[in-house]
Motif scaffolding. Structure first.
Motif, PDB file in Angstrom:
ATOM      1  N   ASP A 120     -15.745 -23.018  19.314  1.00  0.00           N
ATOM      2  CA  ASP A 120     -15.879 -21.508  19.406  1.00  0.00           C
ATOM      3  C   ASP A 120     -16.686 -20.985  20.529  1.00  0.00           C
ATOM      4  N   THR A 121     -16.962 -21.749  21.446  1.00  0.00           N
ATOM      5  CA  THR A 121     -17.438 -20.961  22.568  1.00  0.00           C
ATOM      6  C   THR A 121     -16.046 -21.622  23.967  1.00  0.00           C
ATOM      7  N   ILE A 122     -15.172 -21.863  23.410  1.00  0.00           N
ATOM      8  CA  ILE A 122     -13.909 -22.703  24.107  1.00  0.00           C
ATOM      9  C   ILE A 122     -12.736 -21.254  24.642  1.00  0.00           C
ATOM     10  N   THR A 123     -12.153 -20.803  25.690  1.00  0.00           N
ATOM     11  CA  THR A 123     -10.810 -19.890  24.951  1.00  0.00           C
ATOM     12  C   THR A 123     -10.124 -20.534  26.175  1.00  0.00           C
ATOM     13  N   VAL A 124      -8.814 -21.222  25.817  1.00  0.00           N
ATOM     14  CA  VAL A 124      -7.902 -20.835  26.898  1.00  0.00           C
ATOM     15  C   VAL A 124      -6.269 -19.756  26.786  1.00  0.00           C
ATOM     16  N   PHE A 125      -6.303 -19.633  27.759  1.00  0.00           N
ATOM     17  CA  PHE A 125      -5.466 -18.424  27.728  1.00  0.00           C
ATOM     18  C   PHE A 125      -4.000 -19.234  28.350  1.00  0.00           C
ATOM     19  N   PRO A 126      -2.827 -19.839  27.557  1.00  0.00           N
ATOM     20  CA  PRO A 126      -1.473 -19.692  28.176  1.00  0.00           C
ATOM     21  C   PRO A 126      -1.108 -19.146  28.738  1.00  0.00           C
ATOM     22  N   GLN A 127      -1.167 -17.893  29.745  1.00  0.00           N
ATOM     23  CA  GLN A 127      -0.591 -17.056  30.128  1.00  0.00           C
ATOM     24  C   GLN A 127      -1.881 -16.073  30.953  1.00  0.00           C
ATOM     25  N   ALA A 128      -0.857 -15.821  32.180  1.00  0.00           N
ATOM     26  CA  ALA A 128      -2.206 -14.620  32.793  1.00  0.00           C
ATOM     27  C   ALA A 128      -2.806 -13.352  31.816  1.00  0.00           C
ATOM     28  N   VAL A 129      -4.176 -12.917  32.564  1.00  0.00           N
ATOM     29  CA  VAL A 129      -4.772 -12.037  31.991  1.00  0.00           C
ATOM     30  C   VAL A 129      -4.927 -11.383  32.790  1.00  0.00           C
ATOM     31  N   THR A 130      -5.750 -10.417  32.264  1.00  0.00           N
ATOM     32  CA  THR A 130      -6.439  -9.027  32.727  1.00  0.00           C
ATOM     33  C   THR A 130      -8.124  -9.839  32.673  1.00  0.00           C
ATOM     34  N   ALA A 131      -8.596  -9.228  34.127  1.00  0.00           N
ATOM     35  CA  ALA A 131     -10.150  -9.645  34.826  1.00  0.00           C
ATOM     36  C   ALA A 131     -10.984  -8.871  33.025  1.00  0.00           C
ATOM     37  N   GLY A 132     -10.470  -8.060  32.440  1.00  0.00           N
ATOM     38  CA  GLY A 132     -11.323  -7.379  30.849  1.00  0.00           C
ATOM     39  C   GLY A 132     -11.152  -8.931  30.851  1.00  0.00           C
ATOM     40  N   GLN A 133      -9.808  -9.399  30.008  1.00  0.00           N
ATOM     41  CA  GLN A 133     -10.099 -10.536  29.433  1.00  0.00           C
ATOM     42  C   GLN A 133     -10.448 -11.921  29.750  1.00  0.00           C
ATOM     43  N   LEU A 134     -11.051 -12.132  30.922  1.00  0.00           N
ATOM     44  CA  LEU A 134     -11.649 -12.871  31.412  1.00  0.00           C
ATOM     45  C   LEU A 134     -12.718 -13.291  30.825  1.00  0.00           C
ATOM     46  N   GLN A 135     -13.296 -11.554  31.745  1.00  0.00           N
ATOM     47  CA  GLN A 135     -14.897 -11.225  31.537  1.00  0.00           C
ATOM     48  C   GLN A 135     -15.600 -11.597  30.006  1.00  0.00           C
ATOM     49  N   ALA A 136     -14.483 -10.766  29.377  1.00  0.00           N
ATOM     50  CA  ALA A 136     -14.522 -11.286  27.559  1.00  0.00           C
ATOM     51  C   ALA A 136     -15.275 -12.522  27.448  1.00  0.00           C
ATOM     52  N   ALA A 137     -13.959 -13.168  27.930  1.00  0.00           N
ATOM     53  CA  ALA A 137     -13.960 -15.358  27.469  1.00  0.00           C
ATOM     54  C   ALA A 137     -15.290 -15.710  27.751  1.00  0.00           C
ATOM     55  N   ILE A 138     -15.489 -14.814  28.934  1.00  0.00           N
ATOM     56  CA  ILE A 138     -16.391 -15.844  30.032  1.00  0.00           C
ATOM     57  C   ILE A 138     -18.204 -14.933  29.704  1.00  0.00           C
ATOM     58  N   ARG A 139     -18.797 -13.676  28.305  1.00  0.00           N
ATOM     59  CA  ARG A 139     -18.734 -14.007  28.030  1.00  0.00           C
ATOM     60  C   ARG A 139     -19.212 -14.544  26.073  1.00  0.00           C
ATOM     61  N   LYS A 140     -18.018 -14.787  25.974  1.00  0.00           N
ATOM     62  CA  LYS A 140     -17.900 -15.614  24.886  1.00  0.00           C
ATOM     63  C   LYS A 140     -18.493 -17.350  25.197  1.00  0.00           C
ATOM     64  N   ALA A 141     -18.142 -17.677  26.321  1.00  0.00           N
ATOM     65  CA  ALA A 141     -18.804 -18.809  26.674  1.00  0.00           C
ATOM     66  C   ALA A 141     -20.364 -19.064  26.783  1.00  0.00           C
ATOM     67  N   THR A 142     -21.292 -18.078  26.933  1.00  0.00           N
ATOM     68  CA  THR A 142     -22.792 -17.888  27.184  1.00  0.00           C
ATOM     69  C   THR A 142     -23.015 -17.993  25.571  1.00  0.00           C
ATOM     70  N   GLN A 143     -22.188 -17.532  24.748  1.00  0.00           N
ATOM     71  CA  GLN A 143     -23.266 -17.899  23.401  1.00  0.00           C
ATOM     72  C   GLN A 143     -23.073 -19.406  22.303  1.00  0.00           C
ATOM     73  N   THR A 144     -23.945 -19.033  21.741  1.00  0.00           N
ATOM     74  CA  THR A 144     -24.716 -20.344  21.730  1.00  0.00           C
ATOM     75  C   THR A 144     -24.403 -20.460  20.320  1.00  0.00           C
TER      76      THR A 144
END
Length: 262
Positions: A237-261
């Motif tokens: 639930d805290t891992i995101t995989v992008f099999p393609q290029a994404v925007t800075a906003g999408q990447l930052q959203a995934a970073i926030r997701k990774a900090t969830q417990t």
């Protein structure tokens, strides 16, 4: 025919022809002729209301993406050591970071080139994240400079460390030369900007092969492949995989997701 009228017709047909639910022995509900007519009615309704097909398609696509993410996440869980603890992988960011961003890339990949400035934005905005650079020159058999750039990048990392490597990495992409346009002179100039005028001619083929095998184990089929995950205590639930290029906003959203417990 309105949606509620169609539903009413189906219900009425069920009742009229004696529909009875038997858990142990289900009985046929409609004759072939009745089933054909219901199919015609449904088809006519969908033709008259094509937005329903769009909605269904979007939901199906979302479900498929969710399933693919689960498969990717499980593969990441199985390969955490290779992703996060390979001493030969260029890394930038603090040792006590909570989140990792890992990119598999090729310097000749046009999509990697589009992603590079987005990653640069995130690195400036979120210096508390640890960034891992997995050189994966998948176009090396087509364009030799793909391999040259990967080999030299790893030499810069070995000789000068993280800051020089990131400078080199960004300088190569800043040329805007990809899809066969990258030159040996481009690569040399990027190394000079990183403070390496005469890099050692080390052979990093074994590491490049290791990265390729890892990418395939993860299910990645091309570049860029981007993984965002906690450095410890990762769950699907805290891992995101992008099999393609994404925007800075999408990447930052995934970073926030990774900090969830969870």
């Amino acid at each position: 025919m309105k949606a509620n009228k169609l539903a009413a017709l189906v219900v009425t047909t069920y009742i009229s022809f004696g529909f009875t639910a038997h858990a142990s022995a289900p009985q046929p509900v409609f004759s072939p002729e009745q089933e054909a007519r219901i199919g015609e009615i449904a088809a006519e309704y969908l033709v008259a209301h094509p937005s329903i097909l769009v909605t269904v398609s979007q939901k199906l696509q979302a479900r498929q993406q969710e399933q693919q993410q689960k498969i990717f996440a499980l593969s990441v869980m199985e390969n955490q050591a290779a992703l996060l603890h390979d001493p030969d992988t260029p890394v930038a960011g603090p040792d006590d970071a909570k989140v990792a961003v890992i990119e598999f890339f090729d310097y000749q990949c046009v999509f990697c080139s589009h992603f590079a400035p987005e990653l640069e934005k995130v690195m400036k905005a979120q210096p508390d994240v640890r960034y891992f650079f997995k050189e994966w020159p998948i176009f090396g058999s087509r364009w030799d400079t793909s391999l040259q750039a990967a080999q030299l990048g790893l030499s810069v990392w070995k000789e000068k460390g993280a800051q020089a490597y990131v400078t080199y990495h960004n300088a190569v992409y800043a040329t805007g030369h990809d899809e066969g346009a990258l030159t040996t002179e481009d690569i040399r100039e990027a190394a000079v900007k990183a403070g390496v005028s005469e890099p050692a001619k080390n052979d990093h083929t074994a590491l490049l092969e290791k990265n390729s095998n890892l990418a395939e184990s993860l299910g990645l089929t091309g570049t860029p492949g981007i993984i965002v995950m906690p450095l410890s205590g990762a769950t699907p639930d805290t891992i995101t995989v992008f099999p393609q290029a994404v925007t800075a906003g999408q990447l930052q959203a995934a970073i926030r997701k990774a900090t969830q417990t969870h």
